[in-house]
Scaffold this motif. Structure first.
Motif, PDB file in Angstrom:
ATOM      1  N   UNK A  68      42.619  58.579  58.341  1.00 26.74           N
ATOM      2  CA  UNK A  68      42.024  59.301  57.212  1.00 26.74           C
ATOM      3  C   UNK A  68      41.729  58.398  56.019  1.00 26.74           C
ATOM      4  N   UNK A  69      41.946  57.093  56.171  1.00 25.86           N
ATOM      5  CA  UNK A  69      41.587  56.153  55.117  1.00 25.86           C
ATOM      6  C   UNK A  69      42.548  56.063  53.961  1.00 25.86           C
ATOM      7  N   UNK A  70      43.764  56.632  54.119  1.00 26.30           N
ATOM      8  CA  UNK A  70      44.662  56.693  52.965  1.00 26.30           C
ATOM      9  C   UNK A  70      45.632  55.526  52.851  1.00 26.30           C
ATOM     10  N   UNK A  71      45.971  54.880  53.971  1.00 27.83           N
ATOM     11  CA  UNK A  71      46.986  53.828  53.877  1.00 27.83           C
ATOM     12  C   UNK A  71      46.818  52.775  54.958  1.00 27.83           C
ATOM     13  N   UNK A  94      38.144  57.558  43.789  1.00 28.10           N
ATOM     14  CA  UNK A  94      37.794  58.042  45.119  1.00 28.10           C
ATOM     15  C   UNK A  94      37.876  56.881  46.115  1.00 28.10           C
ATOM     16  N   UNK A  95      38.121  57.194  47.407  1.00 27.31           N
ATOM     17  CA  UNK A  95      38.206  56.131  48.404  1.00 27.31           C
ATOM     18  C   UNK A  95      36.999  55.196  48.413  1.00 27.31           C
ATOM     19  N   UNK A  96      35.812  55.741  48.246  1.00 25.27           N
ATOM     20  CA  UNK A  96      34.612  54.895  48.241  1.00 25.27           C
ATOM     21  C   UNK A  96      34.639  53.921  47.064  1.00 25.27           C
ATOM     22  N   UNK A  97      35.190  54.375  45.945  1.00 25.60           N
ATOM     23  CA  UNK A  97      35.275  53.511  44.766  1.00 25.60           C
ATOM     24  C   UNK A  97      36.296  52.405  44.990  1.00 25.60           C
TER      25      UNK A  97
END
Length: 425
Positions: free
Chosen positions: A154-157, A369-372
């Motif tokens: 999920x792109x979190x860690x 945000x993840x993209x940032x």
């Protein structure tokens, strides 16, 4: 609980505080990784340093490094009380750092002054003492050799896996694990990530001398001296440790000669003993002037030495850009831009990396945000790769010049120094 990983194999996961979401995992406890950790700690950001050596204080090779234009960055990363101790980290804590100092270069065969480079303040720091200073109040896990990196779907860690079967999960992972970086090989593969060998070798000596000999050798310069030699060699001579100002017999000197050494010759002598290495460099030193000639002659034949084939790795080459997985993994210092050392720029670039990445992570931790996050880390990498890559190429070119006497004599730096009478220190 950590999000589902893209690959299996996580066992005995280690906990680092109330939440992994804000923890930065730093691989390597060299000067760069520790400076980054201090900067994050100062900013209130959780981080853990993982070091492959088994315990604190494990004996490693020690040397000294020049800190000059990177000094203000280090000062900003560490607590004021630590910066106040920077004088104690110098090779000779009794010699105050000058506002300006000169690194002199002499003809290694004749002793003739060739040129000098005046700048400052210039700190000559002992590596082991700098690391001890930067290690204070940090969470450092020893005996942790990185074996794999996995990323949450999920792109979190991100999770670091270690050879002992343990793992640790955090918001980001930073590889600060040196010139032969495991992080780099994991990110771009064992071939593209392998260190680049260069056709030069160097043998380093650290030793003490009698009071009379120590005083004689030190008179050439209080801290450091460089030379180019008509035999296509380069040499350095300086202090390593002078804790007792009034006891010259206790001083440790640090000196080396480097020379052209083909990869074939390096491979053929790969299993040489310390005694063979020392004998090889002693033969080279016979054509040198003092302090090298006497220093090598006075060094006992059974004195420990270490040999290094020179290396580099250019992050600007095609195929050398890594996937930072949405800004969750990056590298700093020698993991990104290992360079030859004759220009003395490595520590300054590495500390600059730590300063710039600290600022980037602070922005991320403020909530983006993840993209940032990916954008911020990619921008950090763009600058570091451009700056560090240029220095890698410049340093390697400089190393080639210093081991080619004709190029030395035609160099604008040397001719300007000879013609204009650059100040001696």
């Amino acid at each position: 609980m950590a999000a589902q990983q893209e690959s299996n194999g996580i066992t005995n996961s280690e906990s680092h505080g109330d939440s992994i979401d804000s923890t930065v995992l730093i691989i390597g406890s060299g000067s760069t990784g520790l400076a980054l950790a201090q900067g994050l700690r100062k900013a209130g950001i959780k981080c853990t340093v993982f070091e492959r050596i088994p315990t604190r204080g494990t004996r490693e090779r020690d040397w000294n490094m020049g800190l000059h234009w990177g000094a203000p960055v280090l000062k900003g990363l560490i607590p004021p009380e630590s910066w106040d101790k920077i004088q104690t980290v110098q090779v000779d804590p009794h010699v105050p750092t000058k506002e300006e100092d000169t690194l002199n270069f002499i003809n290694g065969a004749t002793g003739e002054h060739m040129t000098g480079f005046t700048f400052g303040p210039f700190y000559r720091l002992r590596r082991s003492k700098l690391r001890a200073l930067l290690s204070q109040d940090l969470d450092i896990k020893y005996g942790k050799s990185l074996s794999n990196i996995t990323y949450a779907a999920d792109g979190t860690n991100v999770t670091a896996h270690f050879a002992d079967g343990t793992s640790a999960t955090g918001k980001m992972l930073v590889g600060a694990d040196g010139a032969r970086s495991t992080t780099r090989r994991l990110l771009i593969g064992p071939d593209l990530g392998a260190i680049n060998r260069l056709p030069y070798g160097a043998t380093f000596v650290q030793t003490k001398f009698s009071r009379e000999r120590a005083l004689y050798l030190r008179k050439f310069h209080p801290l450091f001296l460089g030379s180019a030699h008509p035999g296509n060699c380069f040499a350095f001579f300086g202090m390593q440790d002078a804790a007792e100002a009034d006891d010259p017999a206790s001083w440790t000197f640090f000196f080396y000669i480097s020379w052209r050494y083909s990869l074939e010759e390096q491979d053929a002598t790969a299993d040489w003993t310390d005694a063979q290495r020392l004998q090889q460099v002693k033969e080279l030193s016979k054509s040198f002037t003092d302090p090298w000639k006497s220093a090598f002659e006075w060094t006992p034949d059974d004195n420990p030495v270490w040999y290094l084939g020179l290396t580099d790795w250019d992050p600007g080459l095609e195929g050398h850009r890594w996937d930072n997985h949405g800004g969750r993994v990056t590298m700093v210092g020698d993991a990104v831009h290992p360079m030859t050392y004759q220009r003395g720029q490595g520590l300054n670039h590495s500390i600059t990396d730590a300063g710039k990445l600290t600022a980037a992570i602070k922005t991320i931790m403020e909530g983006v945000e993840p993209a940032k996050q990916a954008e911020i880390i990619s921008a950090f990498e763009d600058e570091m790769i451009a700056r560090g890559g240029e220095e890698v190429r410049t340093s390697t070119t400089n190393t080639g010049m210093l081991h080619d006497w004709e190029k030395v004599m035609k160099s604008p730096v040397m001719t300007a120094g000879l013609n204009k009478g650059v100040r001696a220190g």
